[in-house]
Structures are given as C-alpha cells and as structure tokens.
Write an enzyme that holds these catalytic residues in place. Structure first.
Site, PDB file in Angstrom:
ATOM      1  N   CYS A  86       0.841  -1.206   0.000  1.00  0.00           N
ATOM      2  CA  CYS A  86       0.000   0.000   0.000  1.00  0.00           C
ATOM      3  C   CYS A  86       0.872   1.251   0.000  1.00  0.00           C
ATOM      4  O   CYS A  86       1.497   1.588   1.016  1.00  0.00           O
ATOM      5  CB  CYS A  86      -0.922  -0.029   1.231  1.00  0.00           C
ATOM      6  SG  CYS A  86      -1.826   1.503   1.515  1.00  0.00           S
ATOM      7  N   CYS A  89      -0.060   3.991   2.510  1.00  0.00           N
ATOM      8  CA  CYS A  89       0.329   3.601   3.868  1.00  0.00           C
ATOM      9  C   CYS A  89       1.760   4.054   4.170  1.00  0.00           C
ATOM     10  O   CYS A  89       2.086   4.411   5.313  1.00  0.00           O
ATOM     11  CB  CYS A  89       0.231   2.092   4.049  1.00  0.00           C
ATOM     12  SG  CYS A  89      -1.431   1.411   3.868  1.00  0.00           S
TER      13      CYS A  89
END
Length: 334
Positions: A86, A89
């Site tokens: 991700c 993230c």
C-alpha cells in the site's frame, strides 16, 4: 483516496471486548515487558516509565486483547491498518509514528498488517487501507480512512486525547525523558515554565486555605490555571479546595441518610461521595459513584461521571485507587 470519518463521534462497541476488570494490571505488565525489550542494550528507563520506542508497536490477532484492549484502559491506542504493498500507507504510517512519539505517552500506536491479520480486518469492517481507528477503554472510535493532511491528523489526535481524559479519566502513560528518542519539547516544558508569578499565586492559595478562606483559595488556583491550564499543582489544589468548599456546610448525618434512602438519586450520592473522600474513605467514594453511574442515565449519569473525574483530581492520577476506579468506570459506561 480521500480521508473520511474524521470525527470523534459515533462510539461503537467492539464485539470482542471482554470485561476489563484486570485491564490495568495486565496492561502494566505488557508495557513493562515492551519497555524491557526496547531497552535492551541501553540505559534502563525510569521506574514506571517506558521508552519512546514502546509507544509504537506491531499488533497481531493473538496479542490484540493484551496489546490493545487491555492497554486502552490507561492510554488511547491508535490502530493503523496497513500493508507492504500500500503506497499511501508508506506516507501515513511514518507520520502517525512521529505524532505518537511527540504526544509523549498520551497515545500508543498499534500497527496492524492486514495481510497477516485478515480476521481483524474483517472485524473492523475495513473496505480499504490505510484505515485508522482508536480504542479507548475498550471502545472503538473510527477516525479516518486514506491519507489526511498532517494538521488535520494532529487535530484529530488532540481531540482523541481530550475525549479520553474528559470522558474516561485516561491520561496516558509515563515516558522516560532520558531514553533515546524522547520528545525534547516535553522534556523542556517544565524548565521553561514561568516560576515567579505562579509561585506567588500558589502561595496565596495556600495562605487562603490556612485561613479558612476557601473561596479565595479557589480563585487563586483558577488564576494560575487561566494562564497555565496544565499546572499540576494548581489543578490538584483547585480540586481539593472546591471539595472542601462543597462539604463545609453539610450536615453529615442528613447527607448519609438521604444517600441511604435514595440509592439512585445522583445528587444524594454525589454529596455522600464528597463526604466519603474528605473522611479518607477513597474507595468508598469512588465505588459509590461508579455504582451510581451504573443505575443512572442521560444528564444524571453525566453529572455523576464528571464528579467522579473531579475526585480523581483530588487524589492524583498516579494513585492505584484512581487507576482501579477508571477501569471500573469504563466497564459500567459500556
């Protein structure tokens, strides 16, 4: 992905939450273990304190109850759901880690790898990552999903800390100021605090107390807090002076009779709890108000809860009786 749910409203129960009667002791044990692990090879942290590295932890399904639910009885735990693949993230997680360390023990960040913890992802009904939640006294607060601006995240975390303190009496954990990585701003705050004017006002409050002028003492402490809201000595003194002012004209026999006859009357129980505390019966005072919170609702319940938090201030946050009462309060509120 645009952030959403940036709000502290809408507290929901977590299905897996268990009774938190032993939360305080277990959380302290877990925190001590984390401190030992983080402190290997370095200077030992101060007694009861943790190094900044213990404020950011990795959490899995097996340790969730211990590392999150139980710990949330004494410090708000922020949950960062992330994954290696991700990209957003990778922007958000370092920011959350930095802000957590800057909070200096008022928050703990628990990082959850969703690839390795699918059950937790399903339990929190997460549709996309990064997703950020908080757990306070075993209760879940959805914060936001996606990457948000730093200032917006700062404001949300500050609001989380405020909710934890005002609603649950949870003020966080102590951080070792000598450990590597400790927030310098927190370490410098005490040294930079003005001394002269506050010393004079605090002395005036003590003189007023000695003279029996409770109104004067209350005002003197309020004068300090108007300029320095975090002044610990003034907060403690104000709570004690206001307590003495409330009980000075009470008829103890009448107050206790009214409390015995009306176990669900918040005003009667609050008055009796004040007398209990002044008489040194701390556990009785706390237990009386926790029991009253259990059987009241709405504004009545809120009035009792707020008085209990005021009595916590009288005794002091570090007292184990306050810690036990906080846990009991969290259990009856939800």
């Amino acid at each position: 992905m645009q952030p959403r749910n940036m709000s502290m409203s809408g507290v929901v129960d977590l299905a897996a939450v268990k009774a938190a009667g032993e939360a305080k002791a277990k959380a302290e044990q877990a925190r001590a273990e984390a401190a030992r692990q983080a402190g290997q090879g370095g200077a030992a942290p101060a007694a009861g304190a943790v190094p900044p590295s213990a404020l950011v932890i990795d959490v899995d399904e097996a340790g969730f109850e211990r590392d999150v639910l139980q710990l949330s009885a004494e410090v708000p735990v922020v949950l960062d759901f992330w994954a290696e693949w991700c990209e957003p993230c990778k922007q958000l997680s370092p920011l959350l880690e930095r802000l957590t360390v800057e909070a200096n023990g008022r928050l703990v960040l628990a990082k959850v790898d969703v690839d390795a913890n699918q059950m937790l992802m399903q339990q929190f009904q997460i549709q996309g990552i990064p997703a950020v939640f908080a757990v306070v006294a075993g209760q879940v607060l959805p914060l936001f999903q996606g990457v948000a601006p730093e200032q917006q995240i700062r404001e949300t975390l500050a609001q989380l800390v405020q909710v934890a303190e005002e609603r649950f009496g949870i003020i966080g954990i102590e951080v070792d100021p000598n450990a590597e990585g400790a927030a310098p701003a927190a370490a410098d705050a005490e040294a930079e605090a003005p001394a002269g004017p506050y010393d004079a006002l605090l002395e005036a409050a003590v003189v007023a107390l000695d003279a029996g002028d409770l109104g004067g003492a209350v005002q003197a402490y309020k004068n300090v807090l108007a300029d320095d809201p975090a002044n610990t000595e003034a907060k403690l003194g104000l709570a004690q002076a206001e307590l003495l002012a409330r009980v000075q004209h009470m008829d103890p026999q009448a107050v206790r009779a009214a409390a015995a006859e009306n176990p669900k009357d918040p005003a009667a129980q609050i008055a009796a709890a004040d007398l209990d505390l002044v008489g040194g019966h701390v556990e009785d005072a706390f237990g009386r108000l926790v029991d009253t919170v259990r059987v009241t609702f709405g504004e009545d319940r809120d009035a009792v809860r707020l008085r209990l938090l005021e009595l916590f201030e009288v005794i002091g946050a570090d007292d184990p009786r306050v810690s036990a009462a906080r846990t009991a309060l969290a259990r009856v509120l939800f």
